[in-house]
Design a protein around this motif. Structure first.
Motif, short mmCIF file in Angstrom:
data_model
loop_
_atom_site.label_atom_id
_atom_site.label_comp_id
_atom_site.label_asym_id
_atom_site.label_seq_id
_atom_site.Cartn_x
_atom_site.Cartn_y
_atom_site.Cartn_z
N ALA A 29 0.89 -1.62 -0.40
CA ALA A 29 0.31 -0.04 0.11
C ALA A 29 1.24 1.34 0.61
CB ALA A 29 -0.79 0.05 1.30
N ILE A 30 0.79 2.81 -0.46
CA ILE A 30 1.32 4.03 -0.80
C ILE A 30 0.83 4.60 0.10
CG2 ILE A 30 2.12 5.81 -1.93
CD1 ILE A 30 2.05 3.80 -4.92
N LEU A 31 1.71 5.08 1.53
CA LEU A 31 0.90 5.74 2.06
C LEU A 31 1.07 7.26 1.47
CD1 LEU A 31 2.73 3.99 4.42
CD2 LEU A 31 0.45 3.72 4.10
N TRP A 32 1.89 8.01 1.30
CA TRP A 32 2.27 9.12 0.89
C TRP A 32 3.35 9.26 0.23
CZ3 TRP A 32 6.94 10.71 3.01
CH2 TRP A 32 7.62 10.91 3.88
N HIS A 33 3.11 10.33 -0.89
CA HIS A 33 4.85 10.56 -2.15
C HIS A 33 5.28 11.65 -1.99
CE1 HIS A 33 6.32 10.70 -6.20
NE2 HIS A 33 7.25 10.58 -5.66
N GLU A 34 5.78 12.28 -0.99
CA GLU A 34 6.40 13.78 -0.58
C GLU A 34 7.62 13.58 -1.56
OE1 GLU A 34 4.94 16.55 -0.58
OE2 GLU A 34 3.51 16.24 0.74
N PRO A 35 8.22 14.08 -2.97
CA PRO A 35 9.16 13.21 -3.94
C PRO A 35 10.45 14.39 -3.54
CG PRO A 35 7.51 13.72 -5.55
CD PRO A 35 6.72 14.11 -4.07
N PRO A 36 11.59 13.48 -3.04
CA PRO A 36 11.64 12.77 -3.08
C PRO A 36 11.47 10.74 -2.61
CG PRO A 36 14.19 13.25 -2.37
CD PRO A 36 12.62 14.53 -1.95
N VAL A 37 10.87 11.33 -1.53
CA VAL A 37 10.57 10.05 0.23
C VAL A 37 9.05 9.88 -1.32
CG1 VAL A 37 9.94 9.15 1.83
CG2 VAL A 37 11.84 11.27 1.00
N LEU A 38 9.16 8.61 -1.18
CA LEU A 38 7.42 7.13 -1.03
C LEU A 38 8.07 6.53 0.01
CD1 LEU A 38 5.86 6.52 -2.96
CD2 LEU A 38 7.70 4.79 -3.72
N ALA A 39 6.54 6.67 0.71
CA ALA A 39 6.50 5.78 1.62
C ALA A 39 5.38 4.49 1.27
CB ALA A 39 5.81 6.45 2.88
N ILE A 40 5.49 3.92 2.06
CA ILE A 40 5.11 2.49 1.66
C ILE A 40 4.69 1.47 3.03
CG2 ILE A 40 5.69 2.59 -1.15
CD1 ILE A 40 7.61 0.04 -0.67
N ALA A 41 3.53 0.49 2.87
CA ALA A 41 3.53 -0.15 3.98
C ALA A 41 4.42 -1.37 4.00
CB ALA A 41 2.29 0.13 4.29
N ALA A 42 5.09 -2.19 4.88
CA ALA A 42 5.39 -3.44 4.88
C ALA A 42 4.09 -4.43 4.26
CB ALA A 42 5.73 -3.96 6.36
N VAL A 43 4.81 -5.63 3.77
CA VAL A 43 3.95 -6.94 2.77
C VAL A 43 3.77 -7.73 3.74
CG1 VAL A 43 4.00 -5.60 0.97
CG2 VAL A 43 5.70 -7.01 1.75
N PRO A 44 2.73 -8.03 4.52
CA PRO A 44 3.18 -9.53 5.30
C PRO A 44 4.15 -10.44 4.93
CG PRO A 44 0.66 -9.42 4.36
CD PRO A 44 1.40 -8.22 4.17
N GLY A 45 3.87 -11.39 5.57
CA GLY A 45 5.23 -13.18 4.86
C GLY A 45 6.33 -12.29 5.41
N THR A 46 7.30 -12.98 4.66
CA THR A 46 8.74 -13.24 4.20
C THR A 46 8.83 -13.47 2.87
OG1 THR A 46 9.04 -15.73 4.71
CG2 THR A 46 8.64 -14.30 7.03
N ALA A 47 10.56 -13.00 3.10
CA ALA A 47 10.74 -12.93 1.31
C ALA A 47 11.11 -14.27 1.15
CB ALA A 47 12.08 -12.27 1.16
#
Length: 248
Positions: free
Chosen positions: A48-66
């Motif tokens: 999920a994209i939380l906000w975008h204030e260039p040059p920073v993009l904030a996204i939510a962590a996804v569940p699970g593991t790589a």
């Protein structure tokens, strides 16, 4: 406040984690723009994209593991790898994103340029470079464009049990060669290719995937060295190149 974790940092970009939020700082604004657009179009789970204030993009962590990390055995089950294959197939079958991808001529030119650098700097034995350059030619053929992630490293696909919960880092997404995505995900984890393709279904070309293993490892080496990463770490790009020497 939550502890700040530096996930990755080099001269081009940095990613920080604060709790369940990732802050991606990139000097090239186009990367974030592509990432936002690609995640909106991709028919697979994305952060999920939380906000975008260039040059920073904030996204939510996804569940699970790589699925795993390069240089170490993947702890994920065969079913999880098959689920990843099915998710990638869904992506590749989706309508193409409305921007240009890499051209075949550009890929071929990059291969020539990077092999020359490897030889000039004696980074690897010349015979290893020559053999892998020969193998890499198999990827340099016209391809039917698909919606590709473009940087589908094993650390970019998250699973919970046998279910794909998220695919991250979409800044390289574009129309491209579907076999490239399959190759990047299994780079250094060739033993998992059968599991991946069991979920992906028909149409995969193993010879082209193998060619992309060589091409990717050859062309990524200089960037990795110049940005503080070690392609000669166990199980990483140089080991992938050396392993080709043991094959007929």
């Amino acid at each position: 406040m939550d502890e700040v974790e530096v996930v990755v940092a080099h001269s081009q970009r940095a990613t920080l984690r604060v709790g369940d939020v990732f802050l991606k700082v990139d000097g090239d604004r186009e990367h974030a723009d592509v990432e936002i657009r690609a995640m909106a179009l991709a028919p697979v789970p994305t952060p999920a994209i939380l906000w975008h204030e260039p040059p920073v993009l904030a996204i939510a962590a996804v569940p699970g593991t790589a699925l795993g990390v390069l240089g170490e055995p993947s702890p994920a089950s065969p079913a999880a790898w098959a689920a990843a294959g099915a998710a990638i197939r869904t992506l590749h079958d989706a309508p193409l994103p409305p921007w240009e991808g890499r051209r075949l001529d550009d890929v071929a030119a990059e291969l020539e340029r990077e092999c020359a650098w490897l030889l000039d700097n004696a980074v690897l034995p010349a015979e290893v470079i020559r053999r892998n350059r020969e193998i890499a030619q198999g990827a340099l053929r016209p391809w039917q464009p698909a919606f590709v992630h473009g940087d589908l490293q094993i650390t970019h696909v998250f699973v919970d049990g046998d279910e794909v919960t998220g695919v991250i880092d979409w800044s390289e997404a574009a129309p491209g060669d579907a076999m490239f995505d399959l190759a990047i995900l299994t780079l250094g984890h060739e033993e998992r290719l059968d599991d991946l393709l069991a979920g992906y279904g028909p149409g995969a070309d193993r010879d082209v995937i193998r060619a992309w293993w060589s091409l990717r490892s050859l062309t990524a080496a200089r960037w990795l060295v110049e940005h503080g990463f070690d392609p000669d770490a166990p199980g990483c790009e140089f080991d992938v190149l050396r392993s080709r020497m043991r094959e007929p």
